[in-house]
Structure formats: C-alpha cells, structure tokens
Scaffold this motif. Sequence first.
Motif, PDB file in Angstrom:
ATOM      1  N   MET A 160       1.186  -3.141 -15.972  1.00  0.00           N
ATOM      2  CA  MET A 160       0.983  -2.298 -13.478  1.00  0.00           C
ATOM      3  C   MET A 160       0.029  -1.233 -13.635  1.00  0.00           C
ATOM      4  O   MET A 160       0.565  -0.010 -14.364  1.00  0.00           O
ATOM      5  N   ARG A 161      -1.204  -1.784 -12.980  1.00  0.00           N
ATOM      6  CA  ARG A 161      -1.954  -0.889 -12.683  1.00  0.00           C
ATOM      7  C   ARG A 161      -1.618   0.391 -11.812  1.00  0.00           C
ATOM      8  O   ARG A 161      -1.678  -0.232 -10.847  1.00  0.00           O
ATOM      9  N   LEU A 162      -1.532   2.054 -11.951  1.00  0.00           N
ATOM     10  CA  LEU A 162      -1.270   2.398 -11.286  1.00  0.00           C
ATOM     11  C   LEU A 162      -2.634   3.720 -11.039  1.00  0.00           C
ATOM     12  O   LEU A 162      -2.247   4.385  -9.823  1.00  0.00           O
ATOM     13  N   ARG A 163      -3.481   3.488 -11.491  1.00  0.00           N
ATOM     14  CA  ARG A 163      -4.375   4.380 -11.286  1.00  0.00           C
ATOM     15  C   ARG A 163      -5.459   3.914 -10.570  1.00  0.00           C
ATOM     16  O   ARG A 163      -6.125   3.014 -10.481  1.00  0.00           O
ATOM     17  N   PRO A 164      -6.191   4.678  -9.474  1.00  0.00           N
ATOM     18  CA  PRO A 164      -6.608   4.543  -8.324  1.00  0.00           C
ATOM     19  C   PRO A 164      -7.770   3.539  -7.852  1.00  0.00           C
ATOM     20  O   PRO A 164      -8.713   4.662  -8.973  1.00  0.00           O
ATOM     21  N   LYS A 165      -8.016   2.294  -7.816  1.00  0.00           N
ATOM     22  CA  LYS A 165      -8.947   2.005  -7.761  1.00  0.00           C
ATOM     23  C   LYS A 165     -10.012   2.505  -6.781  1.00  0.00           C
ATOM     24  O   LYS A 165     -10.224   3.381  -5.287  1.00  0.00           O
ATOM     25  N   SER A 166     -10.986   1.612  -6.688  1.00  0.00           N
ATOM     26  CA  SER A 166     -11.724   2.129  -5.160  1.00  0.00           C
ATOM     27  C   SER A 166     -11.785   2.023  -3.673  1.00  0.00           C
ATOM     28  O   SER A 166     -11.681   2.789  -3.294  1.00  0.00           O
ATOM     29  N   GLY A 167     -10.564   0.914  -3.689  1.00  0.00           N
ATOM     30  CA  GLY A 167     -10.617   0.009  -2.494  1.00  0.00           C
ATOM     31  C   GLY A 167      -9.317   1.385  -1.749  1.00  0.00           C
ATOM     32  O   GLY A 167      -9.378   2.066  -0.400  1.00  0.00           O
ATOM     33  N   ASP A 168      -8.475   1.995  -2.751  1.00  0.00           N
ATOM     34  CA  ASP A 168      -7.706   3.017  -2.669  1.00  0.00           C
ATOM     35  C   ASP A 168      -8.660   4.156  -2.048  1.00  0.00           C
ATOM     36  O   ASP A 168      -7.761   4.741  -1.436  1.00  0.00           O
ATOM     37  N   VAL A 200     -11.353   4.468  -0.585  1.00  0.00           N
ATOM     38  CA  VAL A 200     -11.071   3.738   0.864  1.00  0.00           C
ATOM     39  C   VAL A 200     -10.667   4.067   1.738  1.00  0.00           C
ATOM     40  O   VAL A 200     -10.905   4.891   3.061  1.00  0.00           O
ATOM     41  N   LEU A 201      -8.869   3.241   1.851  1.00  0.00           N
ATOM     42  CA  LEU A 201      -8.036   3.450   2.162  1.00  0.00           C
ATOM     43  C   LEU A 201      -7.834   4.829   3.071  1.00  0.00           C
ATOM     44  O   LEU A 201      -7.483   5.366   3.883  1.00  0.00           O
ATOM     45  N   ALA A 202      -7.505   6.070   1.856  1.00  0.00           N
ATOM     46  CA  ALA A 202      -7.318   6.798   1.528  1.00  0.00           C
ATOM     47  C   ALA A 202      -7.885   7.729   3.025  1.00  0.00           C
ATOM     48  O   ALA A 202      -7.705   8.309   3.855  1.00  0.00           O
ATOM     49  N   GLY A 203      -9.282   7.475   2.906  1.00  0.00           N
ATOM     50  CA  GLY A 203     -10.210   7.950   3.312  1.00  0.00           C
ATOM     51  C   GLY A 203     -10.604   7.638   4.852  1.00  0.00           C
ATOM     52  O   GLY A 203     -10.642   8.870   6.134  1.00  0.00           O
ATOM     53  N   LEU A 204      -9.951   6.207   4.588  1.00  0.00           N
ATOM     54  CA  LEU A 204     -10.503   6.033   6.812  1.00  0.00           C
ATOM     55  C   LEU A 204      -8.982   6.326   7.050  1.00  0.00           C
ATOM     56  O   LEU A 204      -8.852   7.032   8.244  1.00  0.00           O
ATOM     57  N   ILE A 205      -7.769   6.355   6.507  1.00  0.00           N
ATOM     58  CA  ILE A 205      -6.167   7.081   6.878  1.00  0.00           C
ATOM     59  C   ILE A 205      -6.583   8.407   7.687  1.00  0.00           C
ATOM     60  O   ILE A 205      -6.602   8.684   9.003  1.00  0.00           O
ATOM     61  N   LEU A 206      -6.841   9.203   6.730  1.00  0.00           N
ATOM     62  CA  LEU A 206      -7.483  11.061   6.727  1.00  0.00           C
ATOM     63  C   LEU A 206      -8.474  10.918   7.914  1.00  0.00           C
ATOM     64  O   LEU A 206      -8.255  11.446   8.795  1.00  0.00           O
ATOM     65  N   LEU A 207      -9.853  10.038   8.054  1.00  0.00           N
ATOM     66  CA  LEU A 207     -10.809   9.602   9.067  1.00  0.00           C
ATOM     67  C   LEU A 207     -10.153   9.645  10.544  1.00  0.00           C
ATOM     68  O   LEU A 207      -9.742  10.553  11.450  1.00  0.00           O
ATOM     69  N   VAL A 208      -8.615   9.163  10.282  1.00  0.00           N
ATOM     70  CA  VAL A 208      -8.121   8.573  11.377  1.00  0.00           C
ATOM     71  C   VAL A 208      -7.112   9.835  11.936  1.00  0.00           C
ATOM     72  O   VAL A 208      -6.973  10.230  13.451  1.00  0.00           O
ATOM     73  N   ILE A 209      -6.446  10.137  11.021  1.00  0.00           N
ATOM     74  CA  ILE A 209      -5.655  11.013  11.157  1.00  0.00           C
ATOM     75  C   ILE A 209      -6.676  12.993  12.416  1.00  0.00           C
ATOM     76  O   ILE A 209      -5.973  13.697  13.062  1.00  0.00           O
ATOM     77  N   PHE A 210      -7.778  12.494  11.754  1.00  0.00           N
ATOM     78  CA  PHE A 210      -8.745  13.854  12.449  1.00  0.00           C
ATOM     79  C   PHE A 210      -9.098  13.291  13.684  1.00  0.00           C
ATOM     80  O   PHE A 210      -9.060  14.470  14.805  1.00  0.00           O
ATOM     81  N   LEU A 211      -9.243  12.237  13.903  1.00  0.00           N
ATOM     82  CA  LEU A 211     -10.193  11.676  15.112  1.00  0.00           C
ATOM     83  C   LEU A 211      -9.455  11.412  16.479  1.00  0.00           C
ATOM     84  O   LEU A 211      -9.082  11.676  17.664  1.00  0.00           O
ATOM     85  N   GLY A 214      -6.798  -8.074  -3.335  1.00  0.00           N
ATOM     86  CA  GLY A 214      -8.061  -7.501  -4.112  1.00  0.00           C
ATOM     87  C   GLY A 214      -7.842  -6.691  -5.605  1.00  0.00           C
ATOM     88  O   GLY A 214      -7.659  -5.539  -6.092  1.00  0.00           O
ATOM     89  N   TYR A 215      -6.396  -6.824  -5.624  1.00  0.00           N
ATOM     90  CA  TYR A 215      -6.055  -6.238  -7.073  1.00  0.00           C
ATOM     91  C   TYR A 215      -5.672  -7.056  -8.381  1.00  0.00           C
ATOM     92  O   TYR A 215      -5.771  -8.707  -8.077  1.00  0.00           O
ATOM     93  N   PRO A 216      -6.247  -7.038  -9.374  1.00  0.00           N
ATOM     94  CA  PRO A 216      -6.672  -5.190  -9.834  1.00  0.00           C
ATOM     95  C   PRO A 216      -8.181  -4.473  -9.088  1.00  0.00           C
ATOM     96  O   PRO A 216      -8.081  -2.760  -9.887  1.00  0.00           O
ATOM     97  N   ARG A 217      -8.723  -6.406  -9.198  1.00  0.00           N
ATOM     98  CA  ARG A 217      -9.983  -5.429  -9.411  1.00  0.00           C
ATOM     99  C   ARG A 217     -11.029  -4.188  -7.931  1.00  0.00           C
ATOM    100  O   ARG A 217     -11.224  -2.843  -8.033  1.00  0.00           O
ATOM    101  N   TRP A 218      -9.633  -4.570  -6.629  1.00  0.00           N
ATOM    102  CA  TRP A 218     -10.028  -3.104  -5.648  1.00  0.00           C
ATOM    103  C   TRP A 218      -9.156  -2.291  -5.388  1.00  0.00           C
ATOM    104  O   TRP A 218      -9.375  -1.376  -5.367  1.00  0.00           O
TER     105      TRP A 218
END
Lengths: 126, 188
Positions: free
Chosen positions: A1-9, A11-22, B115-119
């Motif tokens: 099971m993959r736990l290492r954050p991927k690019s989408g993770d 982006v999601l975290a970035g969006l959340i932080l952006l909304v938190i500050f906006l 989008g798992y596990p690609r994204w």
Amino acid sequence: MRLRPKSGDWVLAGLILLVIFLVPLVFVRQNTGIVTAIVAQDGAEIARIRLNGLADAIHVTYAGQYPGTILAENGRIRFQQAKCPDQICVHTGWISNPGQTAACLPARVLIRLEGTATGDVDVRLR
Amino acid sequence: MSDCDKANRDAAAQSHGWLRRLALNGLFIAMAIVLSVVERWIPITALVPIPGVKLGLANIVTLFLLFYAFWTDAAAVSLLRCLLTALMFGGMASLLFSLGGAMLALPAMMLTKAGYPRWFSVIGISVAGAVGHNLGQLGMAALTMKSLAVFSYLPVLLGAALVMGTLTALVAGPFFSAMERTGLVRRN
C-alpha cells in the motif's frame, strides 16, 4: 500500500492551505473596536448585543428541543450551558473578534460577531 | 451431470456470493460503528482544543471497501453506518450532519481513488475524504442555520481535515498492507 505522497497529494495540500489563508480575508472585517454579537435561531435574529462596554453580564436564553443560555460580557460572548447532546457549543468557549462564530448545530443557534464598519464609528479623531 | 443440475449449482454459487457480500458488509458496518465509538475515547480535543474535530477512524472502513470491494459496498456501508450511529448516539440533527458529510466524502474519495497510485497516495484519498466530510457538514450547518457565516469555520475544519486525514491514512496504510499479506483480500 502506497503511503509516499504523490504529486496530487501535494496539490491537494496546497489547495487546502490556500483556502485556509483566503477565507479569513473574506470573513474578518477590519476591527474598529466595536463588536456586535448577533444571535440567531433557525435563521431568525433573537438578540443583538453591542459587546463593548457592557457593564453587566447579559444572559440570553433560547428554547426549542435543545434549550440553552448564552452569556455576554464586556467584549466577549459564549454559550454558557446547553441541553444539546454534543456540547460542542459550550466547549467553543468565548469568542470576541469580528468574523468569529459560535454555533449549536442541534439547536440551530448561531452567534455571529460583526465589527462595526468605519462609517458609523462613535468618535472620529483627526 | 445434467444441464439442470449445473444451472442449479451456478445459481447456488451466485446466491452464495450475494449472501457473502451481505454478511461481510454487515460486519463492516459493525466495525465502522465500533471505530466511531472507540474514537470517542481518544481525547483528541485535549491535544487540539478545537470543538467538533474528530479523528475519523470509521473512514478506514470506507477506504478499505473502496480498495478491496465495490464502491457500492463503500456507499451502502457508510450510509448505513451514519443511520445506525445517529439512531444509537445522536438524533435527527446528527443524522442530517453525518449524511451531509458522507454525501461529499464518498465522491471525493472515489475521485481521488481513481488517481491511485499514479496521482494520489492513500494519504491524498483519506485527506480528500476528510475535506469532503467537513465541507458536507458545514454545508448542512449553513442550510439549517440559514446563514453563510458558519463558513468562517472553514479554515479550522480544512486544517483539521489535513491533519486528521493524514493520521487516518497512516493507520490505514500499514493495516491494508498487512491484510494483503494474509491473502484474504485482493485489490479490485
């Protein structure tokens, strides 16, 4: 099971932080020192209290399936006691800044703090 | 063996598959309810003094079903879990809020799961579910209060979703890997 954050993770975290500050930019008005508390039940206003310079504490009680009491003091307001099952409203504690809210969702009661706009300040100094 | 026998056996196997799914989903609902009870014992508000914030351990079950069963199982289990926990611990008001949360959490997790596990990793899927859950609850709050002012609480809830969603994924990930090693479950 993959736990290492991927690019989408990220982006999601970035969006959340952006909304938190906006969001605060939308809700928190400039604090002119005059704070008014608006208490509404079911969307209908039941009390409007100017919190600054309150000499005596004010109690606001509300009825319904989950009745409770709101306590207003100089500059701050809170849910004092409530008969709701979750007690989240009471645990929220004091609120004092414009834009802040405290809510009792089961009782559908909302306390909203508004800062008075610069247009109607009491004293203007030059 | 006649064709008739074979047809009977196939029908039996099919109904067994259906029964198995029903029984397993019942088990998963029970598990989710237990997790949402256990979660109340963890004094998370002592660590982060924010009223209304919770860990969301029951979401591990939904996450598990999305990976190892069908999305229909995940939807049925999470909706029935909402219904039963509301009947046991809350009331009509809490049912409304948990349904509002589930209605956004499920699609959010299904989208990111695609989008798992690609994204996305499990963390992203779990965080998306937490964000959806909190948005749904806030939307319900705005509807019942008839006020948009409740959205001033959004930053707090989003921050909580980021932290709690990550924590939940860190619990779920190793658990899923362990389950896969037992050979009892296969990823869909």
